[in-house]
Design a protein around this motif. Structure first.
Motif, short mmCIF file in Angstrom:
data_model
loop_
_atom_site.label_atom_id
_atom_site.label_comp_id
_atom_site.label_asym_id
_atom_site.label_seq_id
_atom_site.Cartn_x
_atom_site.Cartn_y
_atom_site.Cartn_z
N PRO A 55 40.68 33.23 25.05
CA PRO A 55 40.99 34.20 26.12
C PRO A 55 40.60 33.68 27.51
CG PRO A 55 40.10 35.35 24.23
CD PRO A 55 39.96 33.89 23.93
N LYS A 56 39.43 33.09 27.63
CA LYS A 56 39.02 32.54 28.92
C LYS A 56 39.93 31.41 29.36
CE LYS A 56 34.05 33.62 28.62
NZ LYS A 56 32.68 33.03 28.56
N GLY A 57 40.24 30.51 28.43
CA GLY A 57 41.09 29.36 28.75
C GLY A 57 42.51 29.78 29.11
N PHE A 58 43.00 30.83 28.46
CA PHE A 58 44.35 31.34 28.71
C PHE A 58 44.53 31.69 30.18
CE2 PHE A 58 47.39 34.92 28.77
CZ PHE A 58 48.48 34.34 28.14
N TYR A 59 43.54 32.39 30.75
CA TYR A 59 43.64 32.79 32.15
C TYR A 59 43.22 31.67 33.11
CZ TYR A 59 44.30 37.45 30.25
OH TYR A 59 44.80 38.54 29.56
N ARG A 60 42.31 30.82 32.64
CA ARG A 60 41.84 29.72 33.50
C ARG A 60 42.98 28.78 33.86
NH1 ARG A 60 38.08 27.59 30.23
NH2 ARG A 60 36.65 29.28 30.74
N GLU A 61 43.97 28.64 32.98
CA GLU A 61 45.08 27.73 33.21
C GLU A 61 46.10 28.27 34.22
OE1 GLU A 61 46.84 26.78 29.48
OE2 GLU A 61 45.26 25.35 28.93
N MET A 62 46.03 29.55 34.54
CA MET A 62 47.00 30.15 35.45
C MET A 62 46.66 29.86 36.91
SD MET A 62 47.69 33.95 33.88
CE MET A 62 48.28 34.22 32.20
N SER A 63 47.68 29.81 37.75
CA SER A 63 47.47 29.71 39.19
C SER A 63 47.01 31.07 39.72
CB SER A 63 48.76 29.29 39.89
OG SER A 63 49.73 30.33 39.79
N GLU A 88 38.13 36.10 35.60
CA GLU A 88 38.76 34.88 36.12
C GLU A 88 39.27 35.11 37.53
OE1 GLU A 88 39.94 31.08 36.60
OE2 GLU A 88 38.71 31.88 34.95
N LEU A 89 39.84 36.29 37.78
CA LEU A 89 40.31 36.60 39.14
C LEU A 89 39.14 36.64 40.12
CD1 LEU A 89 43.13 39.30 39.01
CD2 LEU A 89 43.08 37.21 40.40
N GLU A 90 38.01 37.13 39.68
CA GLU A 90 36.84 37.21 40.56
C GLU A 90 36.39 35.84 41.03
OE1 GLU A 90 33.86 39.35 38.44
OE2 GLU A 90 34.76 41.32 38.80
N THR A 91 36.64 34.81 40.22
CA THR A 91 36.21 33.45 40.60
C THR A 91 37.14 32.82 41.63
OG1 THR A 91 37.49 32.28 38.88
CG2 THR A 91 35.32 33.15 38.25
N ARG A 92 38.27 33.45 41.92
CA ARG A 92 39.28 32.82 42.77
C ARG A 92 39.13 33.16 44.26
NH1 ARG A 92 43.51 30.72 39.49
NH2 ARG A 92 42.63 30.52 37.39
N ASN A 93 38.04 33.77 44.66
CA ASN A 93 37.75 34.04 46.08
C ASN A 93 38.83 34.90 46.73
OD1 ASN A 93 36.21 33.88 48.46
ND2 ASN A 93 37.38 32.14 49.21
N CYS A 94 39.22 35.95 46.04
CA CYS A 94 40.16 36.94 46.58
C CYS A 94 41.41 36.26 47.16
CB CYS A 94 39.47 37.77 47.66
SG CYS A 94 40.36 39.28 48.08
N PRO A 95 42.25 35.71 46.30
CA PRO A 95 43.45 35.00 46.78
C PRO A 95 44.41 35.91 47.54
CG PRO A 95 43.57 35.39 44.41
CD PRO A 95 42.18 35.76 44.84
N LEU A 112 41.87 48.64 40.29
CA LEU A 112 41.54 47.37 39.65
C LEU A 112 41.39 46.26 40.68
CD1 LEU A 112 43.87 47.37 36.51
CD2 LEU A 112 41.38 47.09 36.48
N ALA A 113 42.30 46.22 41.65
CA ALA A 113 42.26 45.18 42.67
C ALA A 113 40.99 45.27 43.50
CB ALA A 113 43.49 45.27 43.57
N VAL A 114 40.57 46.48 43.83
CA VAL A 114 39.34 46.68 44.61
C VAL A 114 38.14 46.21 43.79
CG1 VAL A 114 37.78 48.38 45.62
CG2 VAL A 114 40.25 48.56 46.01
N ASN A 115 38.10 46.57 42.53
CA ASN A 115 36.97 46.17 41.68
C ASN A 115 36.91 44.66 41.50
OD1 ASN A 115 35.89 48.75 41.23
ND2 ASN A 115 37.34 49.16 39.59
N VAL A 116 38.08 44.02 41.43
CA VAL A 116 38.11 42.57 41.28
C VAL A 116 37.72 41.87 42.58
CG1 VAL A 116 39.66 40.60 40.93
CG2 VAL A 116 39.76 42.54 39.37
N ALA A 117 38.22 42.36 43.70
CA ALA A 117 37.89 41.76 45.00
C ALA A 117 36.42 41.97 45.34
CB ALA A 117 38.78 42.35 46.09
N GLY A 118 35.86 43.11 44.90
CA GLY A 118 34.44 43.37 45.06
C GLY A 118 33.98 43.31 46.50
N GLY A 119 32.83 42.67 46.72
CA GLY A 119 32.26 42.58 48.06
C GLY A 119 32.69 41.35 48.82
N ASN A 120 33.83 40.77 48.45
CA ASN A 120 34.33 39.57 49.13
C ASN A 120 34.85 39.96 50.52
OD1 ASN A 120 36.03 37.35 50.00
ND2 ASN A 120 35.93 36.60 47.90
#
Length: 276
Positions: A55-63, A88-95, A112-120
């Protein structure tokens, strides 16, 4: 060609149900509560045939764009969004693609988008725009919480919106959480407290959160007013103590309806140590 959506949470639930059935006598309820998150984390590194990956690798491979598109499709097609996708989205620095979602979405996808973007802080302009334009109180609360968690980068824009009279109470709440001291902010919070009537206790909490002991004189002056009720007294006393002060004058709230309600509630709570 877009990757197929995979319900990793559904797959995990199937494996978990089987595991719990096979180990029903091995763990008690409390132990299961502690074990399940560990099993879910382990599942993230487990090869899944339908994904031809973990599961982690599946999303890690995506742009970045593919990840955000995947999030959108999960919501649109009513496929549960797994924690692995969100992390995985959280690691992408709010693209940029996620910023577009913040600016142009609503409902579940926006939350969902707000929760993923968090305090960025890259998301802060979009957050502040949301506070001004949305009527969704849940979104306002969620966005405000994120801004408060890292308030300093939002300070100048929050000040500008405050002076424009837009969502003033929310701007005060955000400004009260800045860490880098700014006399403009302190003077605003202090003036709003002194001028407050209906929102007085909330404004007191902003001064407590800001943490500047120069506000003590104003708080001590207000708490000494005979007309305040019991709840106002409690909130003001908390703010004073939070700033390192103390208020010791005896007050009698016996006939105050708020005091009577609090007293009645406390008396109705059973004492677990009382003898039966």
């Amino acid at each position: 060609m877009k990757k197929a959506l995979i319900d990793f949470d559904g797959l995990f639930d199937e494996k978990l149900a089987q595991y719990m059935e096979e180990n029903a006598e091995k763990y008690k309820e409390k132990q299961w509560e502690e074990l399940i998150p560990k099993l879910y984390a382990k599942f993230g590194d487990t090869f899944v045939k339908s994904a031809q990956n973990t599961p982690k690798g599946f999303y890690r491979e995506m742009s970045d764009g593919e990840l955000v598109d995947c999030l959108i499709r999960h919501v649109e097609e009513d496929v549960p969004v797994s924690d692995f996708l969100c992390r995985e989205l959280e690691t992408r620095n709010c693209p940029d693609a996620l910023l577009d979602v913040l600016k142009n979405s609503s409902g579940q996808l926006l939350t969902l988008a707000v929760n993923v973007a968090g305090g960025n802080e890259r998301a802060f302009d979009a957050y502040l725009d949301l506070l001004v334009k949305t009527d969704d109180e849940d979104i306002k609360e969620t966005v405000c919480d994120q801004l408060k968690s890292n308030a300093d980068p939002a300070k100048e824009r929050a000040l500008a919106l405050y002076f424009e009279g837009k969502e003033k109470e929310l701007m005060l709440e955000i400004l009260s959480r800045i860490k880098d001291r700014d006399d403009r902010v302190f003077e605003i919070l202090l003036r709003e407290f002194k001028d407050a009537d209906e929102h007085m206790t909330m404004r007191a909490s902003y001064l407590a959160a800001y943490g500047d002991a120069r506000a003590l004189d104003a708080l001590l002056e207000r708490i000494d007013v005979e007309e305040i009720n019991y709840l106002e007294y409690q909130e003001l006393k908390y703010a004073i103590e939070a700033l390192g002060g103390e208020y010791t004058r005896p007050r009698d709230f016996t006939n105050d309806p708020y005091y009577q309600e609090v007293l009645a509630q406390s008396q109705s709570i059973p004492d677990p140590l009382a003898t039966k």
